[in-house]
Scaffold this active site. Structure first.
Site, PDB file in Angstrom:
ATOM      1  CE1 TYR A  20      -3.321  -2.698   0.077  1.00  0.00           C
ATOM      2  CE2 TYR A  20      -3.864  -2.117   2.329  1.00  0.00           C
ATOM      3  CZ  TYR A  20      -4.103  -2.870   1.206  1.00  0.00           C
ATOM      4  OH  TYR A  20      -5.110  -3.793   1.220  1.00  0.00           O
ATOM      5  N   PRO A  47     -16.455  -3.746   1.098  1.00  0.00           N
ATOM      6  CG  PRO A  47     -16.738  -3.019   3.303  1.00  0.00           C
ATOM      7  CD  PRO A  47     -15.676  -3.339   2.290  1.00  0.00           C
ATOM      8  CG  LEU A  48     -19.108   0.756   1.649  1.00  0.00           C
ATOM      9  CD1 LEU A  48     -18.848   2.202   2.013  1.00  0.00           C
ATOM     10  CD2 LEU A  48     -20.521   0.352   2.045  1.00  0.00           C
ATOM     11  N   GLY A  96     -16.328  -0.484  -3.809  1.00  0.00           N
ATOM     12  CA  GLY A  96     -15.625   0.676  -4.354  1.00  0.00           C
ATOM     13  C   GLY A  96     -16.421   1.959  -4.326  1.00  0.00           C
ATOM     14  N   GLY A  97     -17.386   2.060  -3.419  1.00  0.00           N
ATOM     15  CA  GLY A  97     -18.201   3.266  -3.295  1.00  0.00           C
ATOM     16  C   GLY A  97     -19.549   3.190  -3.990  1.00  0.00           C
ATOM     17  CG  LEU A  98     -20.155   0.902  -7.660  1.00  0.00           C
ATOM     18  CD1 LEU A  98     -20.263  -0.367  -8.488  1.00  0.00           C
ATOM     19  CD2 LEU A  98     -20.525   2.116  -8.500  1.00  0.00           C
ATOM     20  CG  LEU A  99     -23.056  -1.406  -2.621  1.00  0.00           C
ATOM     21  CD1 LEU A  99     -22.565  -2.691  -1.974  1.00  0.00           C
ATOM     22  CD2 LEU A  99     -24.507  -1.528  -3.047  1.00  0.00           C
ATOM     23  N   GLY A 100     -22.258   3.324  -1.588  1.00  0.00           N
ATOM     24  CA  GLY A 100     -22.149   4.451  -0.671  1.00  0.00           C
ATOM     25  C   GLY A 100     -23.291   5.434  -0.826  1.00  0.00           C
TER      26      GLY A 100
END
Length: 324
Positions: free
Chosen positions: A53, A215-216, A218-222
């Protein structure tokens, strides 16, 4: 904050895991320090990182930031269950052994490198970032056993393994009277549910705690996905268009529940009995604070059924999902 045992180990970790991948490339060091301090204050004791990272030009940057945060003292290191990973290529490597993998040569070198960057003498959970099909389990377990005996690591975890990889790894460890894997870090969210076929059942049966990454999705479920303010890349925008109908239905359901989309998505992941802690990867302090109440959110059976209708999974584990 709620806590749970990590797999079949006696190690207790928070039901939310602080992901640090954004530290460095997306989040400057000062803000990263604030996020880690706030996470500890909120009871999050489980921090996840990886040696690579920091971006292509600076792998190790994130571990360096965490190490400097530890160096401030105040009991920071003692309060954290630290997890990092090995597999990728680092800039200090040359020659054919610089390629990605899990040779004993690479694991020893990369473990020492992570310890130096993190400014610590041990890592609670050392994870294989990916399966290496070219290395025998005799070699892999040999170097991990040695590292455990030296006190450099406490437990071993996997990431991105298939169900049968987990089964073989545990069988080989048992033959050596070694604990083996205590966790699997895996892609799992409402939009990507293939883990339900093999990985989650294998982990549950063999005593591994599952640590879902992304779990989101990549932000699509944000909460800002449909508005576009949460999509920072062309790939993310393509994802919104691909799943727009589902995301609109999902947003309406969340409004009915009086909850934000990211909270519901994380609560759904956490509701699976195989899951120990989803990884939250905040870029800002505000994003961290928005996730803290997730363990308190209980989704009813009716809500879970509606989510299955919007985001259908395989329905059953293998082989029942595709055979009688």
């Amino acid at each position: 904050m709620e806590y749970s045992y990590l797999g079949r180990s006696g190690l207790k970790v928070s039901r939310l895991c602080l992901g640090t991948m954004n530290f460095g490339p997306e989040t400057e060091e000062k803000e990263a320090f604030k996020i880690m301090d706030a996470a500890l204050d909120a009871g999050i004791n489980f921090f996840d990182t990886a040696n690579v990272y920091g971006g292509k030009d600076h792998p190790g940057w994130t571990e360096e930031i965490i190490g400097r945060w530890f160096k401030q003292g105040g009991g920071r290191r003692e309060k954290v269950v630290l997890a990092t990973k090995v597999y990728g290529t680092m800039q200090d490597e040359l020659g054919p052994n610089a390629e990605r993998g899990l040779s004993a040569y690479k694991i020893r070198r990369h473990l020492d490198g992570s310890l130096q960057r993190l400014q610590t003498d041990h890592i609670e959970l050392y994870q294989m970032h990916h399966i290496d099909r070219n290395v025998s389990w005799q070699e892999i377990w040999g170097v991990f056993e040695s590292s455990v005996n030296q006190g450099k690591i406490g437990y071993v975890g996997s990431s991105n393994f298939a169900g049968w990889h987990i089964a073989v790894a545990q069988a080989e460890a048992k033959a050596r009277n070694f604990l083996g894997l205590v966790s699997e870090q895996h892609l799992y969210n409402l939009l990507q549910r293939t883990a339900e076929l093999e990985v989650l059942p294998a982990a549950k049966e063999l005593g591994l705690g599952v640590i879902p990454w992304s779990p989101l999705s990549g932000g699509l479920l944000g909460r800002n996905a449909l508005a576009g303010t949460g999509s920072r890349s062309a790939r993310a925008k393509e994802g919104v268009e691909k799943h727009r109908t589902q995301l609109e239905q999902y947003s309406e359901l969340c409004k009915e529940l009086g909850e934000k989309e990211d909270v519901v998505a994380l609560a759904w992941v956490l509701s699976n009995p195989a899951v120990t802690a989803p990884i939250i990867g905040p870029r800002t302090l505000e994003q961290l604070e928005a996730s803290l109440r997730v363990p308190e959110v209980q989704l009813t059976e009716d809500v879970l059924k509606k989510l299955d209708e919007i985001f259908p999974g395989p329905g059953k584990p293998a082989p029942e999902a595709y055979a009688w």
